[in-house]
Design a protein around this motif. Structure first.
Motif, PDB file in Angstrom:
ATOM      1  N   LYS A  35       1.198  47.123  11.313  1.00 20.55           N
ATOM      2  CA  LYS A  35       2.120  47.785  10.380  1.00 20.55           C
ATOM      3  C   LYS A  35       3.004  46.789   9.629  1.00 20.55           C
ATOM      4  O   LYS A  35       3.515  47.099   8.561  1.00 20.55           O
ATOM      5  CB  LYS A  35       2.986  48.795  11.137  1.00 20.55           C
ATOM      6  CG  LYS A  35       2.194  49.999  11.598  1.00 20.55           C
ATOM      7  CD  LYS A  35       2.893  50.957  12.536  1.00 20.55           C
ATOM      8  CE  LYS A  35       4.353  51.045  12.538  1.00 20.55           C
ATOM      9  NZ  LYS A  35       4.900  51.995  13.516  1.00 20.55           N
ATOM     10  N   ALA A  36       3.147  45.573  10.155  1.00 22.96           N
ATOM     11  CA  ALA A  36       3.997  44.565   9.520  1.00 22.96           C
ATOM     12  C   ALA A  36       3.321  43.837   8.354  1.00 22.96           C
ATOM     13  O   ALA A  36       3.987  43.112   7.618  1.00 22.96           O
ATOM     14  CB  ALA A  36       4.461  43.551  10.561  1.00 22.96           C
ATOM     15  N   VAL A  37       2.005  44.025   8.174  1.00 21.31           N
ATOM     16  CA  VAL A  37       1.326  43.379   7.049  1.00 21.31           C
ATOM     17  C   VAL A  37       1.841  44.041   5.770  1.00 21.31           C
ATOM     18  O   VAL A  37       1.638  45.235   5.555  1.00 21.31           O
ATOM     19  CB  VAL A  37      -0.209  43.481   7.172  1.00 21.31           C
ATOM     20  CG1 VAL A  37      -0.881  42.833   5.961  1.00 21.31           C
ATOM     21  CG2 VAL A  37      -0.693  42.826   8.466  1.00 21.31           C
ATOM     22  N   LYS A  38       2.506  43.268   4.944  1.00 24.83           N
ATOM     23  CA  LYS A  38       3.248  43.815   3.797  1.00 24.83           C
ATOM     24  C   LYS A  38       2.370  44.408   2.709  1.00 24.83           C
ATOM     25  O   LYS A  38       2.836  45.227   1.930  1.00 24.83           O
ATOM     26  CB  LYS A  38       4.156  42.743   3.221  1.00 24.83           C
ATOM     27  CG  LYS A  38       5.261  42.376   4.183  1.00 24.83           C
ATOM     28  CD  LYS A  38       6.184  41.349   3.585  1.00 24.83           C
ATOM     29  CE  LYS A  38       7.351  41.234   4.489  1.00 24.83           C
ATOM     30  NZ  LYS A  38       7.839  40.170   4.999  1.00 24.83           N
ATOM     31  N   THR A  39       1.119  43.995   2.637  1.00 25.04           N
ATOM     32  CA  THR A  39       0.240  44.485   1.571  1.00 25.04           C
ATOM     33  C   THR A  39      -0.646  45.638   2.009  1.00 25.04           C
ATOM     34  O   THR A  39      -1.567  46.012   1.290  1.00 25.04           O
ATOM     35  CB  THR A  39      -0.650  43.339   1.042  1.00 25.04           C
ATOM     36  OG1 THR A  39      -1.406  42.809   2.133  1.00 25.04           O
ATOM     37  CG2 THR A  39       0.182  42.247   0.401  1.00 25.04           C
ATOM     38  N   TRP A  40      -0.376  46.206   3.201  1.00 26.14           N
ATOM     39  CA  TRP A  40      -1.207  47.287   3.710  1.00 26.14           C
ATOM     40  C   TRP A  40      -0.432  48.582   3.835  1.00 26.14           C
ATOM     41  O   TRP A  40       0.714  48.602   4.280  1.00 26.14           O
ATOM     42  CB  TRP A  40      -1.759  46.950   5.094  1.00 26.14           C
ATOM     43  CG  TRP A  40      -2.735  45.821   5.134  1.00 26.14           C
ATOM     44  CD1 TRP A  40      -3.208  45.089   4.085  1.00 26.14           C
ATOM     45  CD2 TRP A  40      -3.353  45.281   6.299  1.00 26.14           C
ATOM     46  NE1 TRP A  40      -4.078  44.131   4.528  1.00 26.14           N
ATOM     47  CE2 TRP A  40      -4.186  44.228   5.883  1.00 26.14           C
ATOM     48  CE3 TRP A  40      -3.276  45.586   7.640  1.00 26.14           C
ATOM     49  CZ2 TRP A  40      -4.952  43.476   6.763  1.00 26.14           C
ATOM     50  CZ3 TRP A  40      -4.035  44.838   8.526  1.00 26.14           C
ATOM     51  CH2 TRP A  40      -4.870  43.806   8.088  1.00 26.14           C
ATOM     52  N   GLU A  41      -1.089  49.656   3.475  1.00 25.10           N
ATOM     53  CA  GLU A  41      -0.600  51.002   3.777  1.00 25.10           C
ATOM     54  C   GLU A  41      -1.384  51.459   5.003  1.00 25.10           C
ATOM     55  O   GLU A  41      -2.611  51.508   4.979  1.00 25.10           O
ATOM     56  CB  GLU A  41      -0.850  51.936   2.602  1.00 25.10           C
ATOM     57  CG  GLU A  41      -0.371  53.337   2.833  1.00 25.10           C
ATOM     58  CD  GLU A  41      -0.654  54.242   1.647  1.00 25.10           C
ATOM     59  OE1 GLU A  41      -0.552  55.463   1.839  1.00 25.10           O
ATOM     60  OE2 GLU A  41      -0.985  53.755   0.564  1.00 25.10           O
TER      61      GLU A  41
END
Length: 149
Positions: free
Chosen positions: A118-124
């Protein structure tokens, strides 16, 4: 895990996926990117099935997966995750993790894998957490992460 590769290839063939559209890695994503720098941004899908418990660095592995994905690409993940911090189950996981790693070939049963994803900024990220299906006292999670621009 490599023993499963033939099944993946066979299933893809049966589903009509052209062989040139399927890449099954025999190494981690970081190594693959260093050996194939042109692969960055070319993957439509990445499947992570119970692998993030074993990688040395989840942050690094997820960054490499993000680099592989093209904009609009999707990650399917199925992972067991740690019990909540401070719970008795997490205490048991933390206590038994060294033995679990030795017995399973490297699996860490006490990682906050879902939080890292969830912390990956480019992923929903959309996920389903199965609290009644426990793996060493922690829930099991299935989910999708879509890369946006």
């Amino acid at each position: 895990v490599r023993e499963m590769h033939w099944r993946i290839r066979r299933s893809a063939q049966e589903a009509g996926v052209p062989e040139e559209r399927l890449t099954v890695l025999d190494c981690d994503a970081e190594t693959y990117l260093s050996e194939h720098p042109g692969a960055a941004g070319t993957f439509d899908w990445v499947v992570l099935g119970n692998v993030l418990c074993e990688v040395q660095s989840q942050v690094s592995a997820l960054a490499s997966v993000d680099r592989l994905l093209k904009e609009g690409g999707t990650v399917f993940f199925s992972e067991h995750v740690a019990a909540p911090k401070g719970s008795w189950a997490r205490s048991v996981q933390d206590w038994c993790n060294p033995w679990n790693r030795a017995l399973t070939g490297g699996c860490n049963c006490n990682r906050d894998t879902l939080e890292r994803i969830k912390a990956v900024k480019t992923w929903e990220v959309v996920y389903w957490k199965y609290e009644n299906f426990k793996v060493l006292f922690g829930p099991f999670v299935l989910g999708l992460a879509k890369k946006f621009g």
